[in-house]
Design a protein around this motif. Sequence first.
Motif, short mmCIF file in Angstrom:
data_model
loop_
_atom_site.label_atom_id
_atom_site.label_comp_id
_atom_site.label_asym_id
_atom_site.label_seq_id
_atom_site.Cartn_x
_atom_site.Cartn_y
_atom_site.Cartn_z
N LYS A 190 0.81 -1.22 0.00
CA LYS A 190 0.00 0.00 0.00
C LYS A 190 0.84 1.27 0.00
O LYS A 190 0.35 2.33 -0.37
CB LYS A 190 -0.91 0.01 1.23
N GLN A 191 2.07 1.17 0.48
CA GLN A 191 2.92 2.35 0.55
C GLN A 191 3.85 2.46 -0.66
O GLN A 191 4.74 3.30 -0.67
CB GLN A 191 3.74 2.35 1.84
N ARG B 156 10.14 0.56 7.35
CA ARG B 156 9.12 1.33 8.05
C ARG B 156 8.17 0.36 8.79
O ARG B 156 7.83 0.58 9.94
CB ARG B 156 8.35 2.19 7.05
N VAL C 60 7.37 0.26 12.70
CA VAL C 60 6.02 0.30 13.26
C VAL C 60 5.84 -0.88 14.22
O VAL C 60 5.17 -0.78 15.24
CB VAL C 60 4.96 0.27 12.13
N GLY C 61 6.50 -1.99 13.92
CA GLY C 61 6.44 -3.16 14.79
C GLY C 61 7.37 -3.06 16.00
O GLY C 61 7.42 -3.98 16.80
N ARG D 167 -2.73 -2.15 9.26
CA ARG D 167 -2.36 -1.47 10.50
C ARG D 167 -2.81 -0.02 10.46
O ARG D 167 -2.15 0.86 10.95
CB ARG D 167 -0.86 -1.54 10.70
N GLU D 168 -3.95 0.21 9.86
CA GLU D 168 -4.46 1.57 9.86
C GLU D 168 -5.27 1.72 11.13
O GLU D 168 -6.03 0.83 11.49
CB GLU D 168 -5.37 1.80 8.66
N GLY D 169 -5.09 2.83 11.80
CA GLY D 169 -5.94 3.11 12.94
C GLY D 169 -7.06 4.01 12.48
O GLY D 169 -6.84 5.15 12.12
N ILE D 170 -8.25 3.44 12.42
CA ILE D 170 -9.39 4.28 12.06
C ILE D 170 -9.80 5.02 13.33
O ILE D 170 -9.94 4.42 14.38
CB ILE D 170 -10.57 3.43 11.56
N ALA D 171 -9.94 6.31 13.21
CA ALA D 171 -10.25 7.11 14.39
C ALA D 171 -11.52 6.62 15.07
O ALA D 171 -12.52 6.31 14.42
CB ALA D 171 -10.39 8.57 13.99
N ASP D 172 -11.47 6.53 16.42
CA ASP D 172 -12.65 6.11 17.18
C ASP D 172 -13.64 7.25 17.30
O ASP D 172 -14.84 7.05 17.40
CB ASP D 172 -12.24 5.72 18.61
N ASP D 173 -13.09 8.43 17.33
CA ASP D 173 -13.91 9.61 17.54
C ASP D 173 -14.81 9.85 16.34
O ASP D 173 -14.59 9.32 15.27
CB ASP D 173 -12.98 10.82 17.75
N ASP D 174 -15.82 10.67 16.54
CA ASP D 174 -16.71 11.01 15.44
C ASP D 174 -15.94 11.72 14.34
O ASP D 174 -14.85 12.21 14.54
CB ASP D 174 -17.82 11.94 15.93
N ASP D 175 -16.57 11.77 13.19
CA ASP D 175 -15.98 12.53 12.11
C ASP D 175 -15.78 13.97 12.55
O ASP D 175 -16.52 14.48 13.38
CB ASP D 175 -16.92 12.54 10.89
N ASP D 176 -14.81 14.57 11.99
CA ASP D 176 -14.51 15.94 12.34
C ASP D 176 -15.14 16.85 11.28
O ASP D 176 -14.70 16.91 10.15
CB ASP D 176 -12.98 16.13 12.35
N CYS E 57 -7.47 12.08 17.17
CA CYS E 57 -8.19 11.04 16.45
C CYS E 57 -9.15 10.27 17.34
O CYS E 57 -10.24 9.91 16.93
CB CYS E 57 -7.21 10.06 15.80
N ASP E 58 -8.74 9.97 18.56
CA ASP E 58 -9.53 9.08 19.42
C ASP E 58 -10.04 9.78 20.66
O ASP E 58 -10.74 9.19 21.48
CB ASP E 58 -8.67 7.88 19.84
N ILE F 225 0.88 1.06 15.20
CA ILE F 225 -0.02 1.79 14.30
C ILE F 225 0.82 2.41 13.20
O ILE F 225 1.76 3.15 13.45
CB ILE F 225 -0.80 2.89 15.05
N PHE G 211 -0.55 4.25 10.50
CA PHE G 211 -1.07 5.62 10.36
C PHE G 211 -2.52 5.63 10.81
O PHE G 211 -3.16 4.60 10.91
CB PHE G 211 -0.94 6.12 8.93
N LYS G 212 -3.02 6.81 11.11
CA LYS G 212 -4.40 6.96 11.55
C LYS G 212 -5.19 7.65 10.44
O LYS G 212 -4.68 8.53 9.75
CB LYS G 212 -4.45 7.83 12.80
N ILE G 213 -6.42 7.22 10.33
CA ILE G 213 -7.29 7.83 9.32
C ILE G 213 -8.40 8.60 10.02
O ILE G 213 -9.02 8.09 10.96
CB ILE G 213 -7.93 6.75 8.42
N ARG H 124 -11.80 11.00 9.04
CA ARG H 124 -12.58 11.62 7.97
C ARG H 124 -12.95 13.03 8.41
O ARG H 124 -13.34 13.25 9.55
CB ARG H 124 -13.83 10.81 7.65
N ALA I 198 6.93 6.37 14.05
CA ALA I 198 7.17 4.97 14.40
C ALA I 198 8.55 4.76 15.03
O ALA I 198 9.20 3.75 14.81
CB ALA I 198 7.02 4.07 13.17
N GLN J 174 11.28 6.08 14.34
CA GLN J 174 12.42 6.32 13.45
C GLN J 174 12.99 7.73 13.59
O GLN J 174 13.96 8.08 12.93
CB GLN J 174 12.06 6.02 11.99
#
Lengths: 497, 206
Positions: free
Chosen positions: A119-120, A266, A270-271, A485-494, B30-31, B45, B47-49, B51, B67, B69
């Motif tokens: 993906k990168q 990278r 991340v690991g 390993r994407e962290g989808i935000a838990d919070d509501d949309d901004d 984000c959270d 992690i 990256f964080k997404i 919307r 990360a 680095q």
Amino acid sequence: MESLGDTLWDVVICGTGLQQSLLALALSRSGKKILHLDPNDFYGGAEAALTLQEATAWVERLDKSGSRSSSVFRSASITKSEDSPALSFSRAYSLALAPQLIHSRSQLLNDLVSSRAYKQVEFLAVGSFFIFQPPSEASEKPTLNRIPSTREDVFLTTSIPAKAKRGLMKFLKFVLDYDVEPKRESWQPYTDMPLSEFLSKEFKMDTQLQTYIITLTLSLDGNLSTKDGLAVIHRHLSSMGVFGPGFAAIYPKWGGISEIAQVSCRAGAVGGAVYMLGTGIESIDTTVADQIQLQLTSGDTVKTRMLVKSSEVAVEESGVSRLIVIIGSPLKMLFEAVVEGQQKPAVAVVALPSGSLTYTAGKTSPFPVYVFAHSSDTGECPVGQSMLYLTTMTTPDAEDVLGKALQSFLDAVGVQPSPDILYQLYYERMAGTVDGQMEGSILSFPAASPSLAFDDLTLGPVREAWKRVLGDAADESAYMTFADREGIADDDDDLYD
Amino acid sequence: MASDDSLPTLKVLLIGPSGAGKSALLTRYCDNEFDPESSTATIGIDFKIKRLAVHGKAYRLTLFDTAGQERFRTLSTSFYRGAHGVILVYDISSRASFLTMERWFDEAEAHTGPGVALFLVGAKLDKADHNREVSSEEGQALADSHGAQFCEVSSKTRQHVRDPFHKIVEQILASPGLTSGTSSRRGTTVRLNGNSAEGYLSGCSC
């Protein structure tokens, strides 16, 4: 923060070439404590992509170490035209030390997809393959003939007579399942004989068609056995169309394999792996049981259970000579899509067959020269310019042969006025050890092959190393298979205005 | 929340020295979480997404952390590729962290394209009353000298945490050159999950 010396590392990886980097990727979810070093201050090792500044420093370093150098590289030099106003700033360029094509069916791509690392990376299509045709009369210009890339293309092409087309089509169909009975029987008698003989006797191909086929193999000595040749052509043809019409191989944007190494590192970071560049190993002490003590060039002393390094030591006098050239023209005609719906190619391959170049009084090129042309879409040079990577087997005259090949290639492309040659980097890359080594807890990767297409054999030692590091915990079915390993935000949309 | 691949994607990086509070800022934004105990480097992690809707139009904001680095300054050139904006974070309670920022600006400017949006953030504003070692004016002056925007935030108290993200996105959207390639990594890019098409070895057997 914990200092490096306080930790007992599970594995120290030295070098960030492709194999070591893929190992870091493979171990990135293992929870192992990993320290990843590279003596260079850039990623990628023998597969690095260099800026102009880095290339200058690289050449100087090779010069300084001279014949004592343990590097697989030697005889590097840079030629710049005195006033090249067209040459942009250093970082506008990426000179790929390993501009290998990756066939669509390569296991490397499967690993990158299953590990999510792909993906990168941006992948570009490798387009047309051309054959250089020397002029029949000295007063004429040489030309480039495009090798038809699909069956439809073979039908449409006018450069091959109808009768020869039948032989070609028959051969293409044959290769599809060449390795199953009863077809295997037909080529077994030729196994170790030259492929050209098989093509000529069994498919009545003339020299021109044989050259077409042999070019597709990217064979450096132009003389491969029927067995090896069929395997390589099968790889090429079965890769055709996998990711889109009209192309069989792809190339990572921004410098090829180097980009895959960086993205893999990278993933390692991340690991939780710790990364240090510009830091090598000064000495290795194995006197303490079950532990290796490493003195690093940074002055740190670290302890580890395992050490993985590469054996980037030239062991043979054979290798390849390469000329990397920056051209002040986009050479557009090389990068045209030729099949409907085809991705715009960023790479073209031109073969100058053995004997097609006369480089000095009466001497002709003993081996084929391959030119990989890269458009600015590769991100390796600014818009309006292009990159050429010329490769041939190393001989005492290789540099002259490549110089002649460059001139002949530009003549054949026929851009008027003849485009400016802005920059040239020449070097030789020797073959390294073929086999990896394991001494106690120290593992050495064999040096990567200097082949022009990525060779899946490179991947075997990575998997072996991964198994060694994990020991009994290694679950083969889970190798290189990870979730996103994407962290989808838990919070509501901004939302805001 | 659906991760909608068709939305225009903006890539923003958070860089700066270890312990400056990059991850805390990211997690708070984000959270909406803050862990006062967490002081270790970020693991796991990529990256964080998030919307984001700006002036009624939705965007997919991808936020990349270092990360770990950053520790030995080994961020790769590939990490910086395609970034639309870079948020540079230091700790206002650490003079040492602020003094590294010139080098972080140099690195960001060297590895990104011209016109990329830069934003300097002084983190840990909650420590301003007792432990401040870098004045707000110094931060602003450094930002100005690199054409960057500036603000101070506290991930602990949430003070101003959304500002850097909102303002950098606004700046990115205001520079058409930066976003021309956002919705498409298509064009010349090959998709590895694409469908196969006709080649030598497929199609009719004629």
